[in-house]
Design an enzyme around this catalytic site. Structure first.
Site, PDB file in Angstrom:
ATOM      1  N   ASP A  33       0.832  -1.205   0.000  1.00  0.00           N
ATOM      2  CA  ASP A  33       0.000   0.000   0.000  1.00  0.00           C
ATOM      3  C   ASP A  33       0.868   1.257   0.000  1.00  0.00           C
ATOM      4  O   ASP A  33       0.548   2.255  -0.654  1.00  0.00           O
ATOM      5  CB  ASP A  33      -0.919   0.011   1.229  1.00  0.00           C
ATOM      6  CG  ASP A  33      -2.017  -1.035   1.128  1.00  0.00           C
ATOM      7  OD1 ASP A  33      -2.185  -1.616   0.036  1.00  0.00           O
ATOM      8  OD2 ASP A  33      -2.708  -1.265   2.143  1.00  0.00           O
ATOM      9  N   GLU A 113     -25.797 -17.088 -12.883  1.00  0.00           N
ATOM     10  CA  GLU A 113     -24.947 -16.164 -12.133  1.00  0.00           C
ATOM     11  C   GLU A 113     -25.667 -15.715 -10.863  1.00  0.00           C
ATOM     12  O   GLU A 113     -26.900 -15.687 -10.820  1.00  0.00           O
ATOM     13  CB  GLU A 113     -24.623 -14.930 -12.989  1.00  0.00           C
ATOM     14  CG  GLU A 113     -23.920 -15.240 -14.299  1.00  0.00           C
ATOM     15  CD  GLU A 113     -23.899 -14.039 -15.231  1.00  0.00           C
ATOM     16  OE1 GLU A 113     -23.377 -12.978 -14.812  1.00  0.00           O
ATOM     17  OE2 GLU A 113     -24.419 -14.147 -16.353  1.00  0.00           O
ATOM     18  N   LYS A 115     -27.397 -13.276  -8.262  1.00  0.00           N
ATOM     19  CA  LYS A 115     -28.130 -12.012  -8.378  1.00  0.00           C
ATOM     20  C   LYS A 115     -27.708 -11.111  -7.217  1.00  0.00           C
ATOM     21  O   LYS A 115     -28.098 -11.338  -6.072  1.00  0.00           O
ATOM     22  CB  LYS A 115     -29.636 -12.251  -8.351  1.00  0.00           C
ATOM     23  CG  LYS A 115     -30.466 -10.992  -8.566  1.00  0.00           C
ATOM     24  CD  LYS A 115     -31.951 -11.315  -8.581  1.00  0.00           C
ATOM     25  CE  LYS A 115     -32.776 -10.061  -8.832  1.00  0.00           C
ATOM     26  NZ  LYS A 115     -32.600  -9.046  -7.776  1.00  0.00           N
ATOM     27  N   ASP A 117     -27.611  -8.136  -4.681  1.00  0.00           N
ATOM     28  CA  ASP A 117     -28.634  -7.262  -4.103  1.00  0.00           C
ATOM     29  C   ASP A 117     -28.065  -5.853  -3.987  1.00  0.00           C
ATOM     30  O   ASP A 117     -27.621  -5.414  -2.931  1.00  0.00           O
ATOM     31  CB  ASP A 117     -29.052  -7.787  -2.728  1.00  0.00           C
ATOM     32  CG  ASP A 117     -30.301  -7.092  -2.210  1.00  0.00           C
ATOM     33  OD1 ASP A 117     -30.969  -6.398  -3.001  1.00  0.00           O
ATOM     34  OD2 ASP A 117     -30.609  -7.238  -1.016  1.00  0.00           O
ATOM     35  N   GLU A 173     -24.039  -3.989 -11.376  1.00  0.00           N
ATOM     36  CA  GLU A 173     -24.643  -3.688 -10.080  1.00  0.00           C
ATOM     37  C   GLU A 173     -23.616  -3.008  -9.179  1.00  0.00           C
ATOM     38  O   GLU A 173     -22.489  -3.494  -9.029  1.00  0.00           O
ATOM     39  CB  GLU A 173     -25.109  -4.991  -9.423  1.00  0.00           C
ATOM     40  CG  GLU A 173     -26.253  -4.836  -8.472  1.00  0.00           C
ATOM     41  CD  GLU A 173     -27.607  -4.848  -9.171  1.00  0.00           C
ATOM     42  OE1 GLU A 173     -28.618  -4.738  -8.467  1.00  0.00           O
ATOM     43  OE2 GLU A 173     -27.652  -4.955 -10.421  1.00  0.00           O
ATOM     44  N   TYR A 225     -22.394  -7.676 -15.690  1.00  0.00           N
ATOM     45  CA  TYR A 225     -22.984  -8.934 -16.145  1.00  0.00           C
ATOM     46  C   TYR A 225     -23.788  -8.798 -17.440  1.00  0.00           C
ATOM     47  O   TYR A 225     -24.325  -9.785 -17.944  1.00  0.00           O
ATOM     48  CB  TYR A 225     -23.897  -9.511 -15.063  1.00  0.00           C
ATOM     49  CG  TYR A 225     -24.877  -8.508 -14.484  1.00  0.00           C
ATOM     50  CD1 TYR A 225     -25.964  -8.049 -15.215  1.00  0.00           C
ATOM     51  CD2 TYR A 225     -24.704  -8.019 -13.192  1.00  0.00           C
ATOM     52  CE1 TYR A 225     -26.855  -7.133 -14.691  1.00  0.00           C
ATOM     53  CE2 TYR A 225     -25.588  -7.098 -12.655  1.00  0.00           C
ATOM     54  CZ  TYR A 225     -26.664  -6.659 -13.407  1.00  0.00           C
ATOM     55  OH  TYR A 225     -27.540  -5.736 -12.883  1.00  0.00           O
ATOM     56  N   LYS A 313     -35.544 -16.052  -7.187  1.00  0.00           N
ATOM     57  CA  LYS A 313     -35.312 -15.421  -5.882  1.00  0.00           C
ATOM     58  C   LYS A 313     -35.413 -16.479  -4.781  1.00  0.00           C
ATOM     59  O   LYS A 313     -36.320 -17.316  -4.789  1.00  0.00           O
ATOM     60  CB  LYS A 313     -36.347 -14.314  -5.624  1.00  0.00           C
ATOM     61  CG  LYS A 313     -36.360 -13.214  -6.669  1.00  0.00           C
ATOM     62  CD  LYS A 313     -35.132 -12.347  -6.616  1.00  0.00           C
ATOM     63  CE  LYS A 313     -35.107 -11.469  -5.396  1.00  0.00           C
ATOM     64  NZ  LYS A 313     -36.127 -10.409  -5.404  1.00  0.00           N
ATOM     65  N   CYS A 411     -43.343   1.491  33.153  1.00  0.00           N
ATOM     66  CA  CYS A 411     -42.535   1.804  31.975  1.00  0.00           C
ATOM     67  C   CYS A 411     -41.072   1.516  32.293  1.00  0.00           C
ATOM     68  O   CYS A 411     -40.556   1.974  33.324  1.00  0.00           O
ATOM     69  CB  CYS A 411     -42.713   3.268  31.594  1.00  0.00           C
ATOM     70  SG  CYS A 411     -41.543   3.838  30.334  1.00  0.00           S
ATOM     71  N   CYS A 414     -39.178   5.279  32.455  1.00  0.00           N
ATOM     72  CA  CYS A 414     -39.443   6.316  33.461  1.00  0.00           C
ATOM     73  C   CYS A 414     -40.152   5.797  34.706  1.00  0.00           C
ATOM     74  O   CYS A 414     -40.281   6.526  35.694  1.00  0.00           O
ATOM     75  CB  CYS A 414     -40.260   7.449  32.847  1.00  0.00           C
ATOM     76  SG  CYS A 414     -41.956   6.979  32.419  1.00  0.00           S
ATOM     77  N   CYS A 429     -46.791   3.924  27.613  1.00  0.00           N
ATOM     78  CA  CYS A 429     -46.395   4.754  28.743  1.00  0.00           C
ATOM     79  C   CYS A 429     -47.060   6.111  28.543  1.00  0.00           C
ATOM     80  O   CYS A 429     -46.814   6.773  27.529  1.00  0.00           O
ATOM     81  CB  CYS A 429     -44.873   4.918  28.794  1.00  0.00           C
ATOM     82  SG  CYS A 429     -44.334   6.197  29.954  1.00  0.00           S
ATOM     83  N   CYS A 434     -41.382  11.123  29.347  1.00  0.00           N
ATOM     84  CA  CYS A 434     -40.579   9.906  29.472  1.00  0.00           C
ATOM     85  C   CYS A 434     -39.305  10.062  28.634  1.00  0.00           C
ATOM     86  O   CYS A 434     -39.381  10.398  27.443  1.00  0.00           O
ATOM     87  CB  CYS A 434     -41.385   8.706  28.982  1.00  0.00           C
ATOM     88  SG  CYS A 434     -40.445   7.177  28.867  1.00  0.00           S
TER      89      CYS A 434
END
Length: 726
Positions: A33, A113, A115, A117, A173, A225, A313, A411, A414, A429, A434
């Site tokens: 680097d 291939e 998919k 997201d 993508e 793709y 899917k 609660c 509080c 509550c 609160c």
């Protein structure tokens, strides 16, 4: 001498591109680097000293120096269509049978291939040099996000190899790796900002940033793709295209399979499903394509999608784990929400230790108990849900969970006595001061669709309340740079300061809110029954808060809806209708016998009364007094970023009501709602007889679609919705 500098600059650019390829494409770096940074620094110094030698494709020019004012929409050279998708093998077999019939006696080969997201993108190179990048948009045109995409380190600004084609459009993508996403959220938490819900949302939000310098700090990556326009090169198959991407230095996915029949497709899809959790980024399915481009031409395409491809899917993943405890969170309105504290378990590529239990009635219905083994599911939510109990693994002697007894009827924030909400399946509550509610109200006030205070996330809100600097949202306007800059977001033992830079950003954002329109302020105030859609319509039909607080229009709406069937005189009905019809708050429907009936379009009588009651009560009066003291008087009109539909709107969608459900790929729901309203349409949260269309995105639940079918409401997919917006 300048010739020597030019030669060295050219040499450095070539070296840096070579090492970029080895690092990002091959994962086989040849230098450290530090050595890479030294090459980059030398190139930067030479270009600064000789600006006449700077070119747009230089590795140093990835990040432009100034924010954009807005994105420009441009036409795709070729339509950028989405794929038809399915969740079951029977549909996949029908796809194979369709292909076989269409090709007759020809042998077929499919590519399979992963998919990804992420967010679809089209990147155009002209004579081998990066020219522009467009989002999918509506398939025919998309936003020009070139300056943002250029910041992605793995994307070459110049194609590798000699003699590139005149035009080469690569489609793929943009995404974030799981590790990059986790690091980004860690940085946001450290800065006091809210976490992103998931990598896809983070990617979409990043690409919509107007400042490329911000984008450059986000861990975006890209894979390719598919192809768009190509001029000067003949490609005959998917396999050949993917190889050409690699030759040009464009990143592709390493996982790739081919199949010649349905059993081969199914085997590849199952293999991918079993190993998808090992991917460094999220995938949500498999894409099956006919490999041969000539055969694709024979099979053709529909108006929405190619007939030679199908996306399979995967169903949301489930797994079993131990429910160790049940804790309770307090929302901004005081609603108490139970949360399952789980034995950490790996699910869909991330470690899950908490899951929502929704409410006390849901716990009783599913008979969920502390100590149970439960099945959890993650379908894109931030916190997964408990689907069911595994009865056979329940420990002996376990007792049904008693929500009230578990809290000792107090609660958890509080200590106030909790009450059952008579209208909803919820415990609350009732203490408006609160601390937990104060934090949630601050978050709601700062949300993007309210006042958009990006520097004020959950961590900052909690610290402001805990340190006693803020108890109500409007207290923010009294804060100073010093108070915010020295705000401790950590503990006394391990302090972590908000910092003066973040403080200045928040104060500037607060100052901008003074000019935001009425709709945004109504959303920020958290008025009961008022969400984004209602706030929009209240804002467009009222000049300011003073008019809305005692609104004759809302009073008229309540009167006409309660009085038209209970003997209200005809002349009074006509008077009320004359006020409300031009504002499109009601519409007229014919009846077989008698005068026309009136129905509401965007604001119901219950909501109208809730708004009037709010401003008549102490809480509403408090808001009016505080805003007046601060000199803030939001003007009526439209929410920020939306076009104004005038009364009697005549846009393409005038008079039509939409309900949005599921996940849209091309935009988020807020943007979709804004586009609908800009064209004169209405957006509702629930399907009713007044609904024109139910827009069903991905991961749509059954409840709304079943209701739409029951009422005869047309259900449309995203492609059909985008066509209506054109």
């Amino acid at each position: 001498m300048s010739t020597d500098f030019a030669a060295r600059i050219l040499q450095l650019r070539t070296l840096i591109r070579h090492h970029d390829y080895l690092y990002y494409q091959e994962a086989k770096p040849e230098i450290s680097d530090q050595e890479y940074d030294a090459l980059y620094a030398e190139l930067y110094r030479l270009e600064e000293a000789h600006p006449e030698l700077i070119t747009a494709d230089s590795p140093t020019r990835r990040v432009s120096g100034a924010p954009l004012s807005a994105f420009v929409t441009r036409k795709h050279s070729l339509p950028m269509l989405s794929l038809d998708n399915t969740y079951n093998a029977a549909d996949l077999q029908r796809f194979h049978e369709y292909v076989s019939r269409g090709l007759g006696s020809q042998n077929v080969c499919y590519s399979i291939e992963p998919k990804v997201d992420g967010v679809s993108i089209s990147v155009r190179y002209e004579n081998g040099v990066f020219a522009c990048a467009l989002t999918r948009g509506n398939g025919k045109e998309g936003d020009d996000v070139s300056e943002n995409v250029k910041t992605i380190p793995s994307l070459p600004l110049v194609l590798l190899g000699e003699h590139p084609p005149a035009v080469f459009e690569a489609r793929g993508e943009v995404f974030m790796s799981s590790q990059g996403f986790a690091s980004l959220n860690a940085r946001r938490l450290a800065a006091g900002e809210d976490e992103f819900a998931n990598p896809r949302n983070a990617t979409a939000g990043t690409l919509k940033q107007l400042d490329p310098r911000v984008v450059a700090q986000r861990p975006l990556d890209i894979v390719f793709y598919a192809q768009g326009e190509i001029d000067g090169l003949e490609i005959t198959s998917q396999a050949e295209l993917l190889q050409k991407f690699k030759d040009y230095g464009l990143k592709t996915q390493k996982w790739l399979r081919f199949a010649n029949d349905f059993s081969g497709i199914l085997a590849a899809v199952d293999e991918l499903k079993n190993c998808k959790s090992q991917f460094p980024y999220d995938i949500d399915g498999a894409v099956i394509k006919v490999d041969d481009f000539a055969q694709r031409e024979i099979l053709g395409m529909t108006a929405k999608a190619p007939s030679w491809a199908k996306a399979f899917k995967y169903e949301p993943e489930r797994c079993e784990t131990l429910l160790k405890d049940i804790t309770v969170q307090v929302g901004r309105t005081g609603v108490l929400t139970p949360v399952a504290e789980l034995e950490p378990v790996l699910l869909a590529g991330s470690t899950i230790s908490r899951a929502t239990l929704h409410n006390a009635d849901e716990i009783s219905r599913k008979d969920i108990r502390i100590g149970d083994t439960v099945r959890i599911e993650k379908a894109g939510e931030v916190i997964p849900a408990v689907v069911e109990v595994v009865p056979g693994k329940r420990p002996a002697g376990s007792q049904p969970f008693d929500f009230v007894a578990h809290l000792d009827q107090r609660c958890p924030s509080c200590g106030s006595e909790i009450v059952r909400d008579p209208q909803f399946v919820a415990w609350r509550c009732p203490n408006l001061q609160c601390p937990a509610q104060n934090v949630r109200r601050l978050e709601y006030f700062a949300a993007r669709n309210a006042l958009d205070l990006q520097s004020l996330g959950g961590v900052v809100a909690a610290a402001l309340v805990e340190r006693g600097l803020v108890s109500e949202p409007l207290d923010l306007f009294a804060l100073t740079l010093e108070q915010l800059g020295t705000l401790n977001l950590g503990s006394d033992d391990q302090p972590r300061l908000f910092g003066h830079k973040n403080a200045a950003k928040l104060l500037a954002a607060l100052e901008r809110t003074r000019t935001l329109p009425l709709a945004n302020w109504l959303q920020a105030m958290g008025i009961p029954e008022v969400g984004a859609a209602t706030a929009f319509h209240l804002g467009r039909t009222h000049r300011n808060l003073a008019e809305l607080a005692k609104s004759p229009k809302l009073l008229a709406l309540c009167e006409i809806m309660s009085g038209q069937d209970s003997g209200l005189p005809a002349d009074r009905l006509e008077e009320l209708a004359a006020l409300l019809l031009p504002l499109e708050l009601i519409k007229s429907t014919s009846r077989k016998n008698g005068p026309p009936a009136y129905v509401t379009t965007s604001i119901g009588p219950k909501t109208a009364q809730a708004v009037l009651d709010f401003f008549a009560a102490d809480a509403g009066q408090y808001w009016l007094r505080r805003l007046a003291a601060l000199g803030i008087d939001p003007a009526g009109g439209t929410a920020a970023g939306e076009a104004s539909p005038a009364s009697g709107a005549t846009g393409n969608l005038a008079g039509q009501t939409f309900v949005l459900t599921g996940t849209l790929q091309s935009m988020d729901r807020e943007t979709a709602a804004a586009r609908i309203r800009a064209l004169g349409g209405n957006v509702a949260s629930a399907v009713s007889r007044n609904t024109t269309y139910l827009v069903a995105g991905e991961n749509t639940g059954a409840r709304k679609t079943e209701k739409a079918q029951e009422l005869g409401i047309k259900v449309i997919n995203e492609a059909e919705f985008l066509a209506l917006l054109m």
